[in-house]
Motif scaffolding. Sequence first.
Motif, PDB file in Angstrom:
ATOM      1  N   VAL A  94      -5.238  -7.655   6.046  1.00  0.00           N
ATOM      2  CA  VAL A  94      -4.016  -8.706   5.440  1.00  0.00           C
ATOM      3  C   VAL A  94      -3.311  -7.867   4.568  1.00  0.00           C
ATOM      4  CG1 VAL A  94      -3.978 -10.562   3.746  1.00  0.00           C
ATOM      5  CG2 VAL A  94      -5.778 -10.448   5.188  1.00  0.00           C
ATOM      6  N   LEU A  95      -2.044  -7.853   4.633  1.00  0.00           N
ATOM      7  CA  LEU A  95      -0.984  -7.003   3.791  1.00  0.00           C
ATOM      8  C   LEU A  95      -1.219  -7.518   2.548  1.00  0.00           C
ATOM      9  CD1 LEU A  95       1.513  -5.078   3.892  1.00  0.00           C
ATOM     10  CD2 LEU A  95       3.206  -7.134   4.432  1.00  0.00           C
TER      11      LEU A  95
ATOM     12  N   MET B  38      -4.047   5.070   7.596  1.00  0.00           N
ATOM     13  CA  MET B  38      -5.330   5.682   7.182  1.00  0.00           C
ATOM     14  C   MET B  38      -6.206   4.394   6.733  1.00  0.00           C
ATOM     15  SD  MET B  38      -3.538   8.494   4.513  1.00  0.00           S
ATOM     16  CE  MET B  38      -2.457   7.349   4.030  1.00  0.00           C
ATOM     17  N   THR B  39      -7.518   4.410   7.249  1.00  0.00           N
ATOM     18  CA  THR B  39      -8.544   3.479   7.075  1.00  0.00           C
ATOM     19  C   THR B  39      -9.601   4.018   6.365  1.00  0.00           C
ATOM     20  OG1 THR B  39      -7.785   2.198   8.816  1.00  0.00           O
ATOM     21  CG2 THR B  39      -9.826   1.650   8.016  1.00  0.00           C
ATOM     22  N   GLN B  40      -9.957   3.579   5.175  1.00  0.00           N
ATOM     23  CA  GLN B  40     -11.093   3.924   4.355  1.00  0.00           C
ATOM     24  C   GLN B  40     -12.314   3.293   4.539  1.00  0.00           C
ATOM     25  OE1 GLN B  40      -8.926   3.623   0.341  1.00  0.00           O
ATOM     26  NE2 GLN B  40      -8.574   5.622   0.350  1.00  0.00           N
ATOM     27  N   LYS B  41     -13.415   3.835   4.052  1.00  0.00           N
ATOM     28  CA  LYS B  41     -14.640   3.167   4.060  1.00  0.00           C
ATOM     29  C   LYS B  41     -14.690   1.992   3.345  1.00  0.00           C
ATOM     30  CE  LYS B  41     -17.978   5.162   1.719  1.00  0.00           C
ATOM     31  NZ  LYS B  41     -18.978   6.017   1.019  1.00  0.00           N
ATOM     32  N   GLY B  42     -15.028   0.867   3.819  1.00  0.00           N
ATOM     33  CA  GLY B  42     -14.840  -0.495   3.283  1.00  0.00           C
ATOM     34  C   GLY B  42     -13.730  -1.287   3.964  1.00  0.00           C
ATOM     35  N   GLY B  43     -12.908  -0.652   4.828  1.00  0.00           N
ATOM     36  CA  GLY B  43     -11.814  -1.493   5.279  1.00  0.00           C
ATOM     37  C   GLY B  43     -10.709  -1.481   4.891  1.00  0.00           C
ATOM     38  N   SER B  44     -10.161  -1.049   3.657  1.00  0.00           N
ATOM     39  CA  SER B  44      -8.863  -1.137   3.168  1.00  0.00           C
ATOM     40  C   SER B  44      -7.979   0.175   4.095  1.00  0.00           C
ATOM     41  CB  SER B  44      -8.786  -0.660   1.711  1.00  0.00           C
ATOM     42  OG  SER B  44      -9.325   0.557   1.312  1.00  0.00           O
ATOM     43  N   SER B  45      -6.911  -0.377   4.213  1.00  0.00           N
ATOM     44  CA  SER B  45      -6.130   0.778   4.960  1.00  0.00           C
ATOM     45  C   SER B  45      -4.570   0.979   4.246  1.00  0.00           C
ATOM     46  CB  SER B  45      -5.790   0.436   6.330  1.00  0.00           C
ATOM     47  OG  SER B  45      -5.269  -0.723   6.526  1.00  0.00           O
ATOM     48  N   VAL B  46      -3.985   1.996   4.735  1.00  0.00           N
ATOM     49  CA  VAL B  46      -2.686   2.177   4.091  1.00  0.00           C
ATOM     50  C   VAL B  46      -1.665   2.867   5.479  1.00  0.00           C
ATOM     51  CG1 VAL B  46      -1.102   3.628   2.746  1.00  0.00           C
ATOM     52  CG2 VAL B  46      -3.326   2.713   1.854  1.00  0.00           C
ATOM     53  N   ALA B  47      -0.234   2.338   5.704  1.00  0.00           N
ATOM     54  CA  ALA B  47       0.578   2.821   6.614  1.00  0.00           C
ATOM     55  C   ALA B  47       1.749   3.243   6.046  1.00  0.00           C
ATOM     56  CB  ALA B  47       0.628   1.424   7.684  1.00  0.00           C
TER      57      ALA B  47
ATOM     58  N   GLU C  55      12.024  10.461   3.349  1.00  0.00           N
ATOM     59  CA  GLU C  55      11.810   8.949   2.671  1.00  0.00           C
ATOM     60  C   GLU C  55      10.758   8.126   3.541  1.00  0.00           C
ATOM     61  OE1 GLU C  55      15.460   7.181   2.374  1.00  0.00           O
ATOM     62  OE2 GLU C  55      16.475   8.822   1.099  1.00  0.00           O
ATOM     63  N   PHE C  56      10.110   7.544   2.717  1.00  0.00           N
ATOM     64  CA  PHE C  56       9.008   6.528   3.628  1.00  0.00           C
ATOM     65  C   PHE C  56       8.816   5.183   3.028  1.00  0.00           C
ATOM     66  CE2 PHE C  56       7.152   9.240   0.206  1.00  0.00           C
ATOM     67  CZ  PHE C  56       6.446   8.431  -0.376  1.00  0.00           C
ATOM     68  N   THR C  57       8.010   4.256   3.870  1.00  0.00           N
ATOM     69  CA  THR C  57       7.627   3.002   3.064  1.00  0.00           C
ATOM     70  C   THR C  57       6.072   3.020   3.323  1.00  0.00           C
ATOM     71  OG1 THR C  57       9.608   2.235   4.049  1.00  0.00           O
ATOM     72  CG2 THR C  57       7.725   0.494   3.553  1.00  0.00           C
ATOM     73  N   VAL C  58       5.637   2.454   2.244  1.00  0.00           N
ATOM     74  CA  VAL C  58       4.190   2.328   2.274  1.00  0.00           C
ATOM     75  C   VAL C  58       3.548   0.940   2.439  1.00  0.00           C
ATOM     76  CG1 VAL C  58       1.762   2.929   1.129  1.00  0.00           C
ATOM     77  CG2 VAL C  58       3.848   4.242   0.905  1.00  0.00           C
ATOM     78  N   ARG C  59       2.793   0.567   3.269  1.00  0.00           N
ATOM     79  CA  ARG C  59       2.283  -0.811   3.091  1.00  0.00           C
ATOM     80  C   ARG C  59       0.796  -0.535   3.032  1.00  0.00           C
ATOM     81  NH1 ARG C  59       5.432  -4.383   7.851  1.00  0.00           N
ATOM     82  NH2 ARG C  59       7.300  -4.204   6.945  1.00  0.00           N
ATOM     83  N   THR C  60       0.044  -1.375   2.180  1.00  0.00           N
ATOM     84  CA  THR C  60      -1.268  -1.649   1.933  1.00  0.00           C
ATOM     85  C   THR C  60      -1.912  -2.681   2.527  1.00  0.00           C
ATOM     86  OG1 THR C  60      -0.910  -2.156  -0.296  1.00  0.00           O
ATOM     87  CG2 THR C  60      -1.092  -0.013  -0.069  1.00  0.00           C
ATOM     88  N   TYR C  61      -3.192  -2.449   3.087  1.00  0.00           N
ATOM     89  CA  TYR C  61      -3.778  -3.757   3.648  1.00  0.00           C
ATOM     90  C   TYR C  61      -5.155  -3.729   3.072  1.00  0.00           C
ATOM     91  CZ  TYR C  61       0.189  -3.589   7.145  1.00  0.00           C
ATOM     92  OH  TYR C  61       1.088  -3.482   7.682  1.00  0.00           O
TER      93      TYR C  61
END
Length: 214
Positions: A56-57, A172-181, A46-52
Amino acid sequence: MMKNVLLVYICLFGLLLPVSAQQLDAKEILDRTTDAFRQAGGIQAEFTVRTYAKGVLEGTSTGVIRLQGEKFQLDADGVKTWFDGRTQWSYLTGSDEVNVSEPTPEELQSINPYALLSIYKQGYHIKLGKTNTYGGKSAYEVILTATDKKQDLQCVILYVDKATFRPLCISMTQKGGSSVAIRITSYKSGQVYNDSSFTFDKKAYPTAEVIDLR
């Protein structure tokens, strides 16, 4: 916390090692993490995903994934996904439709967090981070940076439990700056799954529209 002076000296000595030695240590951690995953049999996590977006969350969601080798079943954010090692079915609960496809390894990395465990083998510079704990557990921090600036996935930070070599969090950080934890909140190994667990059962969703994208 360091228990004695000897451990302090060991830590300080580690900071003086050349980068190549640190890379070997980081690679060994990833190798052991991958081996632990492969030897665990069926897994339920089980996991929790946070997108930024630029730090900024933007949103938070939860999910559960069941894995066995390359096969998985994922339920997260209103989408149920089955993958049998070749074919993928993604059922959208809101529209009652299922998309059928044959995803590439790159596409699988964006769906299955455990697929990220294999990307370090090519196209990434590996090093150990300075963090020694995560979520109250003693942990390794391994940082992977893409060698190609044009690659979509530019940086991956993996926190691994030192005792079990299980992933605790993948950022994970993608090109452009968006990220997911992705934070693993529950982990069970030794689960037993039938092959049918990783394929779409049309009888269970009789009204679903099937869209074949292959």
